[in-house]
Design an enzyme around this catalytic site. Structure first.
Site, mmCIF file in Angstrom:
data_model
loop_
_atom_site.group_PDB
_atom_site.id
_atom_site.type_symbol
_atom_site.label_atom_id
_atom_site.label_comp_id
_atom_site.label_asym_id
_atom_site.label_seq_id
_atom_site.Cartn_x
_atom_site.Cartn_y
_atom_site.Cartn_z
ATOM 1 N N GLY A 294 0.829 -1.199 0.000
ATOM 2 C CA GLY A 294 0.000 0.000 0.000
ATOM 3 C C GLY A 294 0.859 1.242 0.000
ATOM 4 N N CYS B 143 5.323 -6.013 1.503
ATOM 5 C CA CYS B 143 5.658 -4.594 1.597
ATOM 6 C C CYS B 143 4.938 -3.964 2.795
ATOM 7 C CB CYS B 143 5.330 -3.897 0.280
ATOM 8 S SG CYS B 143 6.137 -2.284 0.089
ATOM 9 N N TYR B 144 3.919 -3.126 2.572
ATOM 10 C CA TYR B 144 3.167 -2.552 3.697
ATOM 11 C C TYR B 144 2.615 -3.652 4.585
ATOM 12 C CZ TYR B 144 -0.141 0.362 6.283
ATOM 13 O OH TYR B 144 -0.833 1.015 7.289
ATOM 14 N N HIS C 167 8.086 -7.256 -3.822
ATOM 15 C CA HIS C 167 6.824 -7.688 -4.433
ATOM 16 C C HIS C 167 7.038 -8.971 -5.260
ATOM 17 C CE1 HIS C 167 4.275 -4.209 -3.446
ATOM 18 N NE2 HIS C 167 5.417 -3.540 -3.477
ATOM 19 N N GLU D 258 4.822 -10.787 -6.519
ATOM 20 C CA GLU D 258 3.747 -10.956 -7.509
ATOM 21 C C GLU D 258 4.060 -10.347 -8.865
ATOM 22 O OE1 GLU D 258 2.523 -7.190 -5.150
ATOM 23 O OE2 GLU D 258 3.728 -9.000 -4.891
ATOM 24 N N SER E 14 -24.279 -7.380 -26.123
ATOM 25 C CA SER E 14 -23.630 -6.455 -27.052
ATOM 26 C C SER E 14 -22.882 -7.178 -28.154
ATOM 27 C CB SER E 14 -22.648 -5.559 -26.283
ATOM 28 O OG SER E 14 -21.542 -6.319 -25.836
ATOM 29 N N GLY E 15 -22.598 -8.472 -27.949
ATOM 30 C CA GLY E 15 -21.800 -9.204 -28.917
ATOM 31 C C GLY E 15 -20.335 -9.238 -28.552
ATOM 32 N N GLY E 16 -19.957 -8.516 -27.485
ATOM 33 C CA GLY E 16 -18.585 -8.534 -27.012
ATOM 34 C C GLY E 16 -18.304 -9.791 -26.202
ATOM 35 N N VAL E 17 -17.059 -9.960 -25.825
ATOM 36 C CA VAL E 17 -16.648 -11.158 -25.094
ATOM 37 C C VAL E 17 -17.424 -11.294 -23.787
ATOM 38 C CG1 VAL E 17 -14.712 -12.359 -24.013
ATOM 39 C CG2 VAL E 17 -14.332 -11.010 -26.079
ATOM 40 N N ASP E 18 -17.464 -10.226 -23.006
ATOM 41 C CA ASP E 18 -18.034 -10.290 -21.662
ATOM 42 C C ASP E 18 -19.524 -10.626 -21.674
ATOM 43 O OD1 ASP E 18 -15.491 -9.424 -21.121
ATOM 44 O OD2 ASP E 18 -16.073 -7.344 -20.815
ATOM 45 N N SER E 19 -20.293 -9.885 -22.460
ATOM 46 C CA SER E 19 -21.740 -10.136 -22.474
ATOM 47 C C SER E 19 -22.059 -11.468 -23.143
ATOM 48 C CB SER E 19 -22.480 -8.989 -23.182
ATOM 49 O OG SER E 19 -22.183 -8.940 -24.556
ATOM 50 N N SER E 20 -21.248 -11.873 -24.128
ATOM 51 C CA SER E 20 -21.482 -13.150 -24.809
ATOM 52 C C SER E 20 -21.272 -14.322 -23.853
ATOM 53 C CB SER E 20 -20.544 -13.296 -26.008
ATOM 54 O OG SER E 20 -20.786 -12.299 -26.972
ATOM 55 N N LYS F 218 -10.070 -10.727 -17.689
ATOM 56 C CA LYS F 218 -10.430 -10.958 -19.090
ATOM 57 C C LYS F 218 -9.906 -12.289 -19.623
ATOM 58 C CE LYS F 218 -12.098 -8.292 -21.937
ATOM 59 N NZ LYS F 218 -13.504 -8.041 -22.277
#
Length: 514
Positions: free
Chosen positions: A56, A83-84, A170, A172, A224-230, A370
């Protein structure tokens, strides 16, 4: 108490918190992010096998710094502070943290003093990524130093009896060598987790949850036809079949020929119930005179809901509204964990919904990044031309027009954007970049066209690489590709006499301009 096979991450506002979650998930162990100020009682109810305290921007000795419930250390759950996170462990358990005379930022050589548990199977020294201005000056009782750097005598600590660990660097981030091994050691060797979280298990759990939540009611999905909504639509359809009613709203802010492509794909290929609504005039009327990007997003979000409510009126037993909200959408709109991080921008999916929404939200992808959504879509049988379609913002071209979004300006941008996409595909770059798109700028410049002076608009275009949208680098496009895009836009799109290429990375810039 039997603990569940997952890791809980307490967010103290680090820009890398989501990356920690990703790294754990890549090990096929589920991770969940919660506020840094969660109580010990709440943690105990969740029953995780391990806790990770993120980094942080604050210093633990500041009065306003984020605190941690001290009785968390009495739960007997293995803890790793980063870290923090390491500094708050030290401060709360009787150690002392002070401002460092020599701060460390960037790549630093780490010397490992103990190769047990956390640093098992690691070399004696490796490059790590530091980002701190404080140091532990006094160790808490029961802790030992297990790594150091030339400038930081206490770069990692351990209380092996209580299974509490801390690292100043870090692990990660990709800049830390063998960072994944360090996290792997914590998750598997120290916490005792098993690699059981897969997309198959996610699908099974999601389907069961959707069925239990929905019952015999209907669900409206904004497609919408996008990846997420599909992926959202196909996943929900797999769970409840014809109880899913998809509505595709053409808001006039889509790319060229998209409405026809969406109708054809989901009606013919997936056999999903889809209602098409042409609301172009309604949206453009509402956006008239609006130039502020946040206002655009709010207006578009509110209008979507109003249209949905109207269209849903003719469908019986509608109780739920499904959205393809992803983790990055939530993160950038407002800190989902209550951590002390600043809002960057609101997203249509999470920032534009009215408080009096008549439907109950279903967001089955809310905890996914994603690339995880694409993996999920692959498991669901969704074809690549949808899964690997580049991300497109919920507010559409309205936020790729800097200034007012009018019909004429949208037509100009649509034509320019199609050329960008066409040339990126011809260069076989479409699937290797994250996003490539055009932006219409609110300025005009002097040019010479046909031996005459011109005073026309400017198109900027952007092409970036990314894994999850959280960070991004601009693509070093070949000069011939840049030249083709510029020449075609200037010659084929009326009203444009200059083209510029955006070479900003994220951060400090965002991927979209608004």
């Amino acid at each position: 108490m039997r603990r569940k096979n997952f890791i809980l991450i307490l967010d103290f506002g680090s820009q890398y918190t989501q990356l920690i979650a990703r790294r754990v998930r890549e090990m096929k162990v589920f991770s969940q992010i919660v506020p840094y100020n969660i109580s010990a009682t709440e943690i105990d109810k969740l029953t995780p096998k391990g806790l990770i305290l993120s980094g942080g921007p604050a210093s633990v000795y500041e009065k306003s710094s984020p605190d941690l419930a001290k009785n968390i250390f009495k739960l007997g759950i293995p803890i790793l502070g980063i870290c923090y996170g390491m500094q708050i462990i030290s401060e709360l358990l009787g150690g002392k943290v002070k401002f460092a005379t020599e701060r460390e930022y960037g790549s630093t050589e780490l010397f490992i003093d103990s190769h047990k548990d956390l640093f098992d199977s690691l070399p004696s020294n490796l490059t790590c990524w530091m980002s701190h201005g404080d140091q532990i000056k006094k160790l808490p009782q029961g802790f030992v130093t297990i790594a150091h750097t030339l400038n930081t005598p206490v770069a990692a600590i351990a209380n092996r009896h209580k299974k509490i660990y801390g690292v100043q660097f870090h692990p990660e981030v990709e800049h830390t060598q063998r960072g994944n091994q360090i996290l792997n050691n914590f998750v598997f060797k120290i916490c005792g987790c098993f690699p059981r979280w897969t997309m198959d298990s996610f699908i099974d759990e999601s389907i069961q949850k959707i069925k239990e939540t929905v019952g015999n009611k209907n669900v409206i999905c904004g497609l919408s036809g996008g990846v997420d909504s599909s992926v959202t639509a196909v996943l929900i359809h797999k769970a409840i079949k014809n109880q899913l009613k998809c509505i595709f709203i053409d808001n006039g802010l889509l790319r060229k020929d998209e409405p026809e492509q969406v109708k054809r794909t989901f009606r013919s290929q997936f056999r999903i119930s889809l209602k098409y609504v042409n609301a172009t005039k309604r949206f453009l009327d509402k956006l008239k005179g609006i130039t502020d990007p946040e206002q655009k997003r709010k207006i578009i979000g509110h209008e979507f809901i109003k249209v949905f409510e109207k269209e849903a009126g003719g469908i019986k037993k509608v109780k739920f509204f499904a959205q393809g909200t992803l983790y990055p959408d939530v993160i950038e709109s407002v800190s989902p964990t209550g951590a002390p991080s600043a809002r960057i921008k609101s997203h249509h999916n999470v920032g534009g919904l009215p408080k009096d929404l008549k439907f109950q939200l279903i967001e089955p992808l809310r905890d996914l990044f994603k690339d995880e959504v694409r993996t999920l879509g692959k498991q669901l049988g969704i074809p690549d031309h949808i899964l690997y379609r580049q991300p497109f913002p919920g507010p559409g071209l309205a936020i790729r027009i800097i200034g007012e979004a009018t019909k004429d300006r949208l037509d100009v941008l649509r034509n320019a954007d199609e050329i960008v996409m066409d040339e990126i595909k011809k260069a076989n770059l479409y699937n290797s970049v994250w996003q490539s798109f055009a932006i219409l700028l609110p300025i005009k410049t002097v040019g010479v066209m046909g031996d005459k002076r011109s005073y026309e608009n400017v198109i900027a275009f952007r092409c970036v690489t990314s894994k999850d949208g959280m960070t991004a680098d601009w693509v070093k496009l070949p000069p011939e590709v840049l030249e083709k895009i510029s020449n075609r836009i200037i010659n084929e799109v009326k009203g444009i006499n200059r083209v510029v290429y955006d070479i900003s990375s994220k951060p400090p810039a965002t991927i979209e301009w608004e």
